[in-house]
Design an enzyme around this catalytic site. Structure first.
Site, short mmCIF file in Angstrom:
data_model
loop_
_atom_site.label_atom_id
_atom_site.label_comp_id
_atom_site.label_asym_id
_atom_site.label_seq_id
_atom_site.Cartn_x
_atom_site.Cartn_y
_atom_site.Cartn_z
N SER A 55 8.69 -0.46 -12.18
CA SER A 55 9.36 -1.75 -12.32
C SER A 55 10.90 -1.65 -12.25
O SER A 55 11.53 -2.54 -11.68
CB SER A 55 8.92 -2.47 -13.60
OG SER A 55 9.26 -1.72 -14.75
N GLN A 75 2.89 -5.73 12.54
CA GLN A 75 2.54 -4.60 11.68
C GLN A 75 3.37 -4.65 10.40
O GLN A 75 2.87 -4.40 9.31
CB GLN A 75 2.83 -3.27 12.40
CG GLN A 75 1.77 -2.86 13.39
CD GLN A 75 1.99 -1.42 13.85
OE1 GLN A 75 3.12 -0.93 13.91
NE2 GLN A 75 0.92 -0.75 14.18
N TRP A 76 4.62 -4.96 10.55
CA TRP A 76 5.56 -4.99 9.43
C TRP A 76 5.18 -6.08 8.42
O TRP A 76 5.31 -5.92 7.21
CB TRP A 76 6.96 -5.28 9.96
CG TRP A 76 8.11 -4.73 9.18
CD1 TRP A 76 8.30 -4.81 7.84
CD2 TRP A 76 9.24 -4.05 9.72
NE1 TRP A 76 9.50 -4.23 7.50
CE2 TRP A 76 10.10 -3.74 8.64
CE3 TRP A 76 9.62 -3.67 11.01
CZ2 TRP A 76 11.31 -3.08 8.83
CZ3 TRP A 76 10.81 -3.02 11.17
CH2 TRP A 76 11.65 -2.72 10.10
N SER A 100 12.09 -18.97 15.40
CA SER A 100 10.94 -19.66 15.97
C SER A 100 11.30 -20.30 17.30
O SER A 100 12.35 -20.95 17.42
CB SER A 100 10.45 -20.75 15.00
OG SER A 100 9.49 -21.56 15.63
N LEU A 188 13.53 -2.24 -3.62
CA LEU A 188 13.62 -0.84 -3.20
C LEU A 188 12.25 -0.17 -3.22
O LEU A 188 11.93 0.64 -2.36
CB LEU A 188 14.59 -0.08 -4.11
CG LEU A 188 14.81 1.39 -3.77
CD1 LEU A 188 15.37 1.56 -2.38
CD2 LEU A 188 15.74 2.04 -4.80
N HIS A 193 7.74 2.13 -0.01
CA HIS A 193 6.32 2.09 0.36
C HIS A 193 6.19 1.94 1.88
O HIS A 193 5.37 2.63 2.51
CB HIS A 193 5.64 0.93 -0.35
CG HIS A 193 4.19 0.75 0.01
ND1 HIS A 193 3.24 1.72 -0.23
CD2 HIS A 193 3.54 -0.28 0.62
CE1 HIS A 193 2.07 1.29 0.21
NE2 HIS A 193 2.22 0.09 0.73
N ARG A 198 5.17 4.29 7.34
CA ARG A 198 5.58 4.14 8.74
C ARG A 198 6.43 5.29 9.26
O ARG A 198 6.76 5.31 10.44
CB ARG A 198 6.31 2.80 8.91
CG ARG A 198 5.36 1.63 8.70
CD ARG A 198 4.16 1.72 9.63
NE ARG A 198 3.06 0.85 9.21
CZ ARG A 198 1.90 0.75 9.84
NH1 ARG A 198 1.67 1.48 10.92
NH2 ARG A 198 0.96 -0.05 9.39
#
Length: 236
Positions: A55, A75-76, A100, A188, A193, A198
């Protein structure tokens, strides 16, 4: 800002906090605060990361602008969807706002691999890619892709000229290689992660290049926290 692939980029827009922020977030329950990062503080960061006390790392935020092919963006995106489960907060600490073509008609840009960048199927997996294909085969498919894009652009522009709305005219654009632009704001912990998954050797090559750029821009800001969160298997 770092250039990625042929026309893409990653730009660090803003950030909040430092390694010291992580330390002070962890110590607030004891009503203690460090003014400067000490060796004792670095050991605390190591302990928090090793023991899974994550945390405090969510009090540090980063904001990026990213320009990447749609196949990379999709994917992101799953890291935004999954961050609420990964962080255990119930609410995501990731934010994502994407340009868009309902509202803009800027000239489309597309990712086109060069002749030497096409990859073959992997030998022992149902997904991913293997070694580079022969140059002649790659050149064939680069040319085919260019023709496909040009035809889609022609139809897109013709639809706009006929008065078709942008949100429908975009149906003619080849999608997966088309560049899109978005803002990604993330804790962060969530950034690390993303990097862990990746930067792996079996991640899609294109998104690996974006992950390298994210790491290069982030690591100087939070060297100890990123180093410890990404330390494999909690090594000392």
């Amino acid at each position: 800002m770092l250039t990625v692939l042929d026309q893409g980029y990653v730009r660090l827009v803003n950030h909040m906090g430092s390694d010291l922020t992580v330390v002070n977030a962890a110590r607030v329950s004891y009503a203690k605060e460090s003014k400067e990062l000490s060796e004792r503080d670095i050991k605390l960061i190591r302990f928090l990361a090793r023991e899974g006390h994550t945390s405090p790392f969510r009090h540090v935020m980063l904001q990026f602008e990213i320009y990447a092919p749609l196949m990379v963006a999709r994917q992101w995106w799953k890291y935004v969807i999954g961050s609420s489960h990964m962080e255990g907060t119930g609410d995501s600490l990731d934010a994502w706002n994407e340009s868009s073509r309902r509202y803009i008609t800027e000239e489309p840009a597309f990712y086109v691999p060069g002749a030497g960048q096409w990859r073959g199927k992997p030998e022992n997996s149902k997904q991913g890619s293997g070694d580079a294909l022969e140059w002649e085969i790659g050149q064939k498919h680069t040319d085919e892709l260019m023709r496909y894009i040009e035809e889609g652009l022609r139809k897109y522009e013709a639809a706009l000229a006929d008065g078709v709305c942008a949100e429908q005219a975009r149906l003619f654009l080849p999608s997966y290689g088309m560049y899109v632009r978005w803002y990604w704001t993330s804790s962060l912990q969530a950034v690390c992660h993303f990097l862990d998954q990746r930067l792996e050797h079996d991640a899609q090559r294109e998104i690996q290049e974006y992950a390298k750029a994210i790491l290069e821009l982030s690591e100087p800001l939070f060297p100890h926290s990123i180093g410890e969160l990404r330390r494999p298997n909690g090594e000392a």
